[in-house]
Motif scaffolding. Sequence first.
Motif, PDB file in Angstrom:
ATOM      1  N   GLN A 296       1.010  -1.307  -0.059  1.00 48.10           N
ATOM      2  CA  GLN A 296       0.043  -0.011   0.047  1.00 48.10           C
ATOM      3  C   GLN A 296       0.927   1.321  -0.032  1.00 48.10           C
ATOM      4  O   GLN A 296       1.814   1.175   0.631  1.00 48.10           O
TER       5      GLN A 296
ATOM      6  N   VAL B 146       1.278   5.561   0.538  1.00 53.81           N
ATOM      7  CA  VAL B 146       0.791   6.769   0.837  1.00 53.81           C
ATOM      8  C   VAL B 146       1.578   7.938   0.386  1.00 53.81           C
ATOM      9  O   VAL B 146       2.586   7.985   1.001  1.00 53.81           O
TER      10      VAL B 146
ATOM     11  N   TYR C 150      -0.035  10.951  -7.992  1.00 51.70           N
ATOM     12  CA  TYR C 150      -0.125   9.425  -7.530  1.00 51.70           C
ATOM     13  C   TYR C 150       1.336   8.790  -7.496  1.00 51.70           C
ATOM     14  O   TYR C 150       1.813   8.773  -8.357  1.00 51.70           O
TER      15      TYR C 150
ATOM     16  N   GLN D 250      -3.476   6.927  -2.783  1.00 56.50           N
ATOM     17  CA  GLN D 250      -4.837   7.633  -2.794  1.00 56.50           C
ATOM     18  C   GLN D 250      -4.604   8.934  -3.468  1.00 56.50           C
ATOM     19  O   GLN D 250      -5.553   9.593  -3.884  1.00 56.50           O
TER      20      GLN D 250
END
Length: 114
Positions: A3, A5, A94, A106
């Motif tokens: 993931q 961020v 992004y 995100q």
Amino acid sequence: QVQLVESGGGLVQAGGSLRLSCAASGSIFSINVMGWYRQAPGKQRELITTITNGGSTNYVDSVKGRFTISRDNAKNTVYLQMNRLKPEDTAVYYCARISGGVVWGQGTQVTVSS
């Protein structure tokens, strides 16, 4: 699955600089290609720069010479240094894992005022 961020976006005047960071939830050491995309209002998301594990980089012409991508595998972080910003750089930025299938974060908003 990793993931991502992003952080570091904001409002800046034309000619200014910003540094975006992309923190990964896991190791990026095994991910060969990482990159940054951006999506301006009303436009498609576009890939603007990539970096391999070996440090090879590529840039689209519109950011070449102004933006610099880098990565720190020990910190599981990818950076985008943006200098001499222009109003047309306004977009959501992004971070992306590109090797093994694209995975985006995100996004972080960058707004450049004239």
